[in-house]
Structure formats: C-alpha cells, structure tokens
Write an enzyme that holds these catalytic residues in place. Structure first.
Site, short mmCIF file in Angstrom:
data_model
loop_
_atom_site.label_atom_id
_atom_site.label_comp_id
_atom_site.label_asym_id
_atom_site.label_seq_id
_atom_site.Cartn_x
_atom_site.Cartn_y
_atom_site.Cartn_z
CE LYS A 38 9.57 4.73 -50.10
NZ LYS A 38 8.84 5.68 -49.27
CB SER A 93 13.75 15.91 -55.73
OG SER A 93 12.68 16.54 -55.08
NE ARG A 94 13.47 8.57 -58.11
CZ ARG A 94 12.44 8.36 -57.28
NH1 ARG A 94 12.40 8.96 -56.11
NH2 ARG A 94 11.43 7.58 -57.64
CG LEU A 95 18.26 16.07 -55.62
CD1 LEU A 95 17.98 17.49 -55.18
CD2 LEU A 95 19.28 16.01 -56.76
#
Ligand SMILES: Cc1cc2nc3c(=O)[nH]c(=O)nc-3n(C[C@H](O)[C@H](O)[C@H](O)COP(=O)(O)O)c2cc1C
Length: 204
Positions: free
Chosen positions: A13, A182-184
């Site tokens: 996700k 983007s997992r940031l």
C-alpha cells in the site's frame, strides 16, 4: 483465486493521505496523542481505542494509559515479573500509528471498582467466569462457568473479582508515525528526560 497464485510480496500500500512535519508537532506527547485520538474518533476509524499491548515474555486518563484485564492472565503474570510494556495504536484509515513504551502498575482499586460497575452485567459475569489465558476443554466448559456465576449473583450485587482490574501505563516514550508515499514516512519520537519531553525526527 488459489492462494498459491497470490504474489504476497507484491501486496503493498502506498501512503499518500497526509504528512506530518515539525511544525505540526506539539510540545507535549499526551496533547499530541489527544489530537490524533480525537481525529481517529472523528474519522470513525474501526475501534479507535483498541491497542496492542506487548509484555515481556503487557483508556487515556490524566497522563497515563489504562486498560482492564484479568491479573492472572498471561499478560498479568508477565507484568508481575517485568512491568516494562509497549502499546501500539494503529489507525489504518488515517495511515497513522502511535507506539508507547512505559511501566505498567496496578490501577487504584477504587478506579477498577468504578470501571467494573460501569460494565454491562454480562461482561461483569464474564470477568468472573473466564479464567483468562488458561487452556480449557471446550466452549461448554466456559458457558457452564457463566451459568454458575449468574446463579451465584442472582440475588446479590456483582462485585469486582480481586483477580480482575486495571493497569495504568506510565509512558516514558511515544513515537508518532504518519504513513507517507514510497515508504518515506514521517516519524517523531518523544523521550522523557529530566521531566521534559524531548522530540526528535526518526528516519522511516
Ligand atoms: C479489539 C480488541 C480489544 C480487546 N480488549 C481487551 C481488554 O480490554 N482486556 C483484555 O484483557 N483483553 C482484551 N482483548 C483480548 C486480548 O487480545 C487477549 O486475547 C486477552 O487479553 C488474553 O491475553 P493474554 O493471554 O496475553 O493475557 C481484546 C482483543 C481485541 C481484538
């Protein structure tokens, strides 16, 4: 669809709902938690007050988190040996998580009594009946215990069993996590030092 056809590794996700920056961050983690908790309630997230307790193999009142349980349960016994605990609130609808670490202590008895009195009668009976965390033969065994307790309290008020009550978690660290693309992700930790809350951004 055959589960073997599902590429589990591809299940991902991307978090894009919100951001959380230094300028959004309040000075006190309890105030910050109250803001996020209120937003979770207004967003009608599923069970906003549900939390995961981790004990070492453990509500918000004043400045501690309170939960109620059977003191003889696995968690109750583990807290008796090592009262360091961690709590996690995860609100997927808001792409947010709060992790709390602290020390668990038994709640004042009168507060456990007050809370027990506020529970529905069936839950009061359930607290008496269920030997939480013990292995039991089958569901019938549990239902028989419930009937026994209903008979026992058929002509007297249901009092709180002394093996059931509250724990309060005195927090010494909070981590607020806001999912980002983007997992940031945005992560901020609050640590208590000399009675002051120090805030730091953490790498996701
Ligand atoms: C949404 C949700 C809320 C729960 N709330 C409680 C609770 O307030 N107190 C409790 O003892 N168990 C609660 N449970 C059950 C616990 O997950 C667990 O099964 C139980 O406490 C026994 O844990 P233990 O054997 O590790 O002590 C809840 C479970 C769910 C899914």
């Amino acid at each position: 669809m055959e589960s073997s056809n599902i590429n589990i590794a591809a299940i991902r996700k991307d978090y894009t709902l919100k951001s959380f920056s230094e300028s959004d961050l309040l000075k006190n983690p309890f105030e910050q938690f109250r803001v996020w908790f209120t937003e979770a309630i207004h967003a009608e997230v599923n069970e906003p007050n549900a939390m995961t307790l981790a004990t070492v193999k453990p509500e918000l009142e004043d400045d501690c988190f309170v939960f109620f349980t059977n003191y003889s349960s696995n968690k109750g016994q583990q807290i008796g040996v090592n009262n360091k605990v961690a709590l996690v609130f995860f609100w997927p609808e808001l792409e947010r998580q709060v992790r709390i670490e602290g020390i668990a202590e038994k709640l004042e008895e009168y507060k456990s009594d007050d809370y027990f009195k506020s529970r529905p009668m069936s839950s009061q009976i359930g607290a008496h009946a269920s030997p939480q965390s013990l292995e039991i033969e089958n569901r019938q065994y549990l239902e028989d215990l419930v009937v026994k307790m209903e008979e026992l309290f058929s002509d007297q008020p249901i009092v709180r069993p002394n093996f059931w009550g509250g724990f309060k978690v005195i927090a010494h660290s909070f981590e607020f996590w806001q999912g980002r693309s983007s997992r940031l992700h945005d992560r901020f930790i609050f640590r208590k030092s000399n009675n002051e809350w120090l805030r730091k951004r953490l790498a996701p």
